[in-house]
Design an enzyme around this catalytic site. Structure first.
Site, PDB file in Angstrom:
ATOM      1  N   LYS A 166      33.623 -45.641 -26.217  1.00 35.09           N
ATOM      2  CA  LYS A 166      32.506 -45.890 -27.232  1.00 35.09           C
ATOM      3  C   LYS A 166      33.079 -46.938 -28.152  1.00 35.09           C
ATOM      4  CE  LYS A 166      31.883 -44.252 -31.450  1.00 35.09           C
ATOM      5  NZ  LYS A 166      31.224 -45.423 -31.972  1.00 35.09           N
TER       6      LYS A 166
ATOM      7  N   GLU B 239      45.952 -44.948 -33.477  1.00 36.86           N
ATOM      8  CA  GLU B 239      46.516 -46.279 -34.113  1.00 36.86           C
ATOM      9  C   GLU B 239      45.604 -46.477 -34.968  1.00 36.86           C
ATOM     10  OE1 GLU B 239      46.742 -49.662 -35.598  1.00 36.86           O
ATOM     11  OE2 GLU B 239      45.757 -50.356 -33.554  1.00 36.86           O
TER      12      GLU B 239
ATOM     13  N   CYS C 124      44.521 -54.249 -39.196  1.00 33.30           N
ATOM     14  CA  CYS C 124      45.195 -53.320 -39.520  1.00 33.30           C
ATOM     15  C   CYS C 124      46.900 -53.635 -40.005  1.00 33.30           C
ATOM     16  CB  CYS C 124      45.315 -52.056 -38.769  1.00 33.30           C
ATOM     17  SG  CYS C 124      45.687 -52.456 -36.646  1.00 33.30           S
TER      18      CYS C 124
ATOM     19  N   GLU D 281      44.776 -49.451 -48.314  1.00 37.01           N
ATOM     20  CA  GLU D 281      44.507 -50.540 -47.406  1.00 37.01           C
ATOM     21  C   GLU D 281      43.134 -51.216 -47.704  1.00 37.01           C
ATOM     22  OE1 GLU D 281      44.351 -51.057 -42.720  1.00 37.01           O
ATOM     23  OE2 GLU D 281      43.507 -49.440 -43.267  1.00 37.01           O
TER      24      GLU D 281
END
Length: 337
Positions: free
Chosen positions: A32, A108, A142, A236
């Site tokens: 997906k 992750e 990331c 973040e």
């Protein structure tokens, strides 16, 4: 069957990192892609069929997460493995769904990478890689080195040259080969990153360069004078915003670098080999780059700790995740006929 759920920031690359080892170790895959980036996954699946991959081995389904394809692929008890790359909050939701069916997962997730530049570093090299570490892909990475710790002895010189390097980046159309820096991926994401710019003054920070540009562009933004507890340092941002922070000692740098919920990656810049080994061992991170950034060998373990995820993929680590070990023990009749 493996459920693979990929993000929008490097869609094709991150999809192939999941699909290739899963298929190589004998699994079928249902991928997906992120709803914002469906095209490359569809093209890849069509090419796989043209290349002779049997129908049903690699499957692509499109949809959203909650109450859609993502939820179905994580809650279905017929799934054998779930591999997910994305935001930490979504990772927690997937982990809960997988736990209900005792399905192994590889997550992750987000990061808040520490980039540590020591006083003995090759400054030209450190600046070059540190620019890449936060401004590559407009900071939508990331692994971004969004917390830049610089030894106080070189701090002023480094910041001045770093700002100049950020301002030299060519902003433009991503389809133009001359462009080095482009817009954010969506208006929604532009709005999110913009909110952090609005916090700088209230958190005591100073924007040395950058800020809002035209359209969905957030220009390469360098912020100084922040504290380690400010939101820009702790959260973040997933955009081209870096906080530059001075430090005095190696021990201090390591402690501050580890003072985060995340543990995906870190960078060290030093010409002292002993320090490089010592600091790399002390940092709580799945990957530590020394005097470089984002040099990747797909056989090496990749993943993080804490809010950066669970598990490792790559090389033999992918084999361990995408296979199920079996022990067969039998007694052999040694008598001949």
């Amino acid at each position: 069957m493996v459920s693979a759920i990929a993000p929008w920031n490097f869609p094709l690359m991150l999809e192939t990192w999941k699909i290739a080892p899963a298929l190589a170790w004998g699994n079928t895959v249902v991928l997906k892609p992120a709803e914002d980036t469906p095209a490359s996954a569809t093209i890849m699946a069509r090419l796989a069929l043209e290349a002779g991959l049997p129908p049903g081995v690699l499957n692509v389904v499109h949809g959203y997460g909650p109450d859609s394809a993502g939820q179905a692929l994580t809650e279905n008890p017929d799934v054998d493995r779930i591999t997910f790359t994305g935001e930490s909050g979504t990772g927690r939701i997937i982990a809960r769904a997988a736990a209900a069916n005792l399905i192994p997962i590889s997550l992750e997730l987000g990061g808040k990478g520490a980039n540590i530049v020591f006083g003995d570093a090759d400054i030209d090299n450190a600046i070059s890689w540190s620019i890449q570490a936060i401004f590559r892909n407009a900071g939508q990475v990331c692994l971004a080195g969004s917390r830049l710790f610089v030894h106080r002895d070189i701090y002023d010189e480094f910041v001045e040259r770093y700002v100049e390097a950020a301002e030299r980046l060519v902003i433009g159309d991503p389809a133009d080969d001359a462009t080095e820096f482009g817009p954010l991926a969506s208006e929604e994401h532009y709005t999110k990153v913009s909110r952090y710019l609005d916090l700088v003054e209230s958190e005591g920070g100073k924007i040395r360069t950058g800020g809002r540009g035209d359209g969905w562009v957030i220009k390469p933004t360098v912020v100084t004078d922040l504290t380690d507890t400010s939101r820009l340092v702790c959260e973040e941002i997933f955009g081209p915003v870096v906080a530059v922070l001075p430090f005095d000692t190696e021990r201090e740098a390591v402690a501050r670098a580890n003072n985060t919920r995340y543990g995906l990656n870190a960078m060290i810049f030093t010409e002292n080999l002993n320090r490089a080994h010592r600091v790399a061992a002390a940092l709580t991170a799945g990957t530590v780059w020394v005097n470089c950034f984002f040099i990747r060998d797909l056989r090496a373990p990749f993943g993080g700790v804490g809010d950066s995820g669970i598990g490792r993929e790559g090389g033999n680590f992918s084999r361990e995740f995408f296979t199920e070990p079996k022990a067969v023990v039998m007694q052999i009749d040694t008598r001949a006929d």
